[in-house]
Design a protein around this motif. Structure first.
Motif, short mmCIF file in Angstrom:
data_model
loop_
_atom_site.label_atom_id
_atom_site.label_comp_id
_atom_site.label_asym_id
_atom_site.label_seq_id
_atom_site.Cartn_x
_atom_site.Cartn_y
_atom_site.Cartn_z
N MET A 185 0.83 -1.20 0.00
CA MET A 185 0.00 0.00 0.00
C MET A 185 0.87 1.27 0.00
SD MET A 185 -2.89 1.53 -0.05
CE MET A 185 -4.08 0.24 0.30
N LEU A 186 1.91 1.31 0.86
CA LEU A 186 2.79 2.47 0.92
C LEU A 186 3.52 2.68 -0.41
CD1 LEU A 186 4.34 2.16 4.50
CD2 LEU A 186 2.61 3.78 3.70
N TYR A 187 3.96 1.57 -1.03
CA TYR A 187 4.63 1.66 -2.33
C TYR A 187 3.69 2.27 -3.36
CZ TYR A 187 6.32 0.19 -6.89
OH TYR A 187 6.71 0.18 -8.21
N ARG A 188 2.44 1.80 -3.37
CA ARG A 188 1.45 2.30 -4.32
C ARG A 188 1.17 3.79 -4.11
NH1 ARG A 188 -0.32 1.71 -9.35
NH2 ARG A 188 -2.53 2.24 -9.59
N LEU A 189 1.06 4.19 -2.87
CA LEU A 189 0.81 5.60 -2.55
C LEU A 189 1.99 6.47 -2.98
CD1 LEU A 189 -0.86 5.35 0.97
CD2 LEU A 189 -1.96 6.03 -1.18
N ASN A 190 3.21 5.96 -2.74
CA ASN A 190 4.40 6.70 -3.14
C ASN A 190 4.45 6.87 -4.65
OD1 ASN A 190 7.52 6.30 -4.11
ND2 ASN A 190 7.37 7.66 -2.34
N TYR A 191 4.10 5.79 -5.36
CA TYR A 191 4.11 5.85 -6.82
C TYR A 191 3.09 6.87 -7.33
CZ TYR A 191 3.88 4.35 -11.69
OH TYR A 191 3.90 4.32 -13.07
N LEU A 192 1.88 6.82 -6.80
CA LEU A 192 0.84 7.75 -7.23
C LEU A 192 1.22 9.19 -6.90
CD1 LEU A 192 -2.36 5.76 -6.18
CD2 LEU A 192 -1.50 6.14 -8.50
N TRP A 193 1.86 9.38 -5.74
CA TRP A 193 2.31 10.72 -5.39
C TRP A 193 3.33 11.25 -6.38
CZ3 TRP A 193 1.68 15.19 -3.31
CH2 TRP A 193 2.77 16.04 -3.16
N ARG A 194 4.27 10.39 -6.79
CA ARG A 194 5.31 10.83 -7.71
C ARG A 194 4.74 11.12 -9.10
NH1 ARG A 194 8.85 7.29 -8.86
NH2 ARG A 194 8.06 5.48 -7.70
N VAL A 195 3.72 10.38 -9.53
CA VAL A 195 3.04 10.71 -10.78
C VAL A 195 2.40 12.09 -10.68
CG1 VAL A 195 1.15 10.12 -12.35
CG2 VAL A 195 2.62 8.31 -11.44
N PHE A 196 1.68 12.33 -9.59
CA PHE A 196 1.05 13.63 -9.38
C PHE A 196 2.09 14.74 -9.30
CE2 PHE A 196 -0.02 16.88 -6.20
CZ PHE A 196 -1.09 17.50 -6.84
N ALA A 197 3.17 14.49 -8.55
CA ALA A 197 4.21 15.49 -8.36
C ALA A 197 4.92 15.82 -9.67
CB ALA A 197 5.21 15.02 -7.31
N THR A 198 5.09 14.81 -10.53
CA THR A 198 5.70 15.05 -11.83
C THR A 198 4.83 15.96 -12.67
OG1 THR A 198 6.79 12.88 -11.77
CG2 THR A 198 6.61 13.95 -13.91
N GLY A 199 3.53 15.68 -12.69
CA GLY A 199 2.60 16.55 -13.42
C GLY A 199 2.59 17.95 -12.85
N LEU A 200 2.60 18.05 -11.53
CA LEU A 200 2.63 19.36 -10.87
C LEU A 200 3.90 20.12 -11.23
CD1 LEU A 200 1.52 21.39 -8.79
CD2 LEU A 200 2.69 20.07 -7.00
N SER A 201 5.02 19.43 -11.29
CA SER A 201 6.30 20.07 -11.60
C SER A 201 6.29 20.66 -13.00
CB SER A 201 7.44 19.06 -11.47
OG SER A 201 7.60 18.64 -10.14
N PHE A 202 5.83 19.91 -13.97
CA PHE A 202 5.83 20.41 -15.33
C PHE A 202 4.80 21.52 -15.53
CE2 PHE A 202 8.10 16.42 -16.15
CZ PHE A 202 9.19 16.94 -16.84
N THR A 203 3.70 21.43 -14.82
CA THR A 203 2.73 22.53 -14.85
C THR A 203 3.34 23.79 -14.26
OG1 THR A 203 0.87 20.97 -14.63
CG2 THR A 203 0.44 23.28 -14.09
N THR A 204 4.02 23.64 -13.14
CA THR A 204 4.69 24.77 -12.50
C THR A 204 5.75 25.37 -13.40
OG1 THR A 204 4.32 23.80 -10.31
CG2 THR A 204 6.05 25.47 -10.48
#
Length: 262
Positions: free
Chosen positions: A1-20
């Motif tokens: 579960m923690l691995y999955r949450l970390n993965y989803l966070w990094r996908v979101f954070a990558t999108g956020l980074s490029f938007t920023t």
């Protein structure tokens, strides 16, 4: 579960980074660069201030991505080696989409030879134009003239000899642009080796196709390449550039093979 949450966070954070990044470039273009233009009528001063602002902004962006947990950056040694450099042709391999951002974030006085696509990019076209970066889609003699002028002004010319991002697990393929500039400007080359493990943001991947773990991104500056022997041995500039390109390829290949053992 923690691995999955970390993965989803990094996908979101990558999108956020490029938007920023995109919105940051747009804000600089619409609100900051016009102010610089108003208060600095001298184009050379305006260019210098715009380039330094880009350097600082991209340094912030690198820190932002690390704080989000997308990358672990190992750049401090390279930063110390590059921050006082002036009037150099800096070449680097090109494994990821963020290479130019990371490299210019380390170099206060950076110029860059950029592809035509960036001059038409909605978010970045005003940035590269105000910074007066060098467009690679122009007459060769004019390109060399612009590069020589930039070097004489003390700027460091950032070039990726591959011309596009490296294909993972494939031999590197170099264009002759960097070697032609070095030969015709009679300027040595300062190589920077970039490593990203595991690979991410390659040409074959979408931004959301992230690796299973956080990527480790590092840079190291290696020994300067003296172009004098190539110029002296081959009076024909085209032949000299071809031989220099082969030498650059050998240097990059040998240094990247060392990265695999680290």
């Amino acid at each position: 579960m923690l691995y999955r949450l970390n993965y989803l966070w990094r996908v979101f954070a990558t999108g956020l980074s490029f938007t920023t990044f995109g919105l940051g470039g747009l804000c600089l273009s619409l609100f900051v660069f016009p102010v610089i233009k108003v208060f600095n009528p001298d184009p050379d001063i305006r260019k210098r201030k715009a380039r330094f602002l880009i350097h600082r902004s991209w340094r912030f962006f690198i820190s932002f991505m690390q704080s989000l947990g997308i990358f672990t950056f190992d750049l401090e040694t390279a930063r110390q080696q590059l921050q006082e450099v002036e009037g150099k042709v800096i070449i680097a391999n090109h494994p990821t989409l963020i290479d130019v951002v990371a490299l210019i974030s380390l170099i206060p006085k950076a110029d860059c030879v950029v592809k035509q696509g960036l001059w038409n990019n909605f978010f970045l076209k005003r940035v590269v134009r105000v910074a007066d970066f060098i467009n690679n889609d122009q007459d060769v003699n004019k390109l060399i003239e612009n590069c020589k002028k930039s070097l004489e002004e003390g700027y460091n010319l950032v070039i990726f000899p591959e011309g596009t991002r490296t294909v993972p697990n494939q031999p590197i393929k170099l264009q002759r642009g960097a070697a032609n500039i070095a030969v015709r400007c009679q300027q040595n080359l300062l190589p920077v080796i970039i490593d990203c493990n595991p690979t991410t943001l390659t040409k074959q991947e979408k931004w959301y196709q992230i690796p299973s773990r956080r990527a480790q991104f590092s840079m190291r500056v290696i020994e300067e390449i003296d172009v004098t022997p190539f110029i002296n041995n081959d009076k024909n500039e085209s032949i000299a550039a071809r031989r220099l390109t082969e030498h650059i390829k050998t240097v990059f290949t040998e240094e990247l093979s060392k990265n695999e053992t680290y």
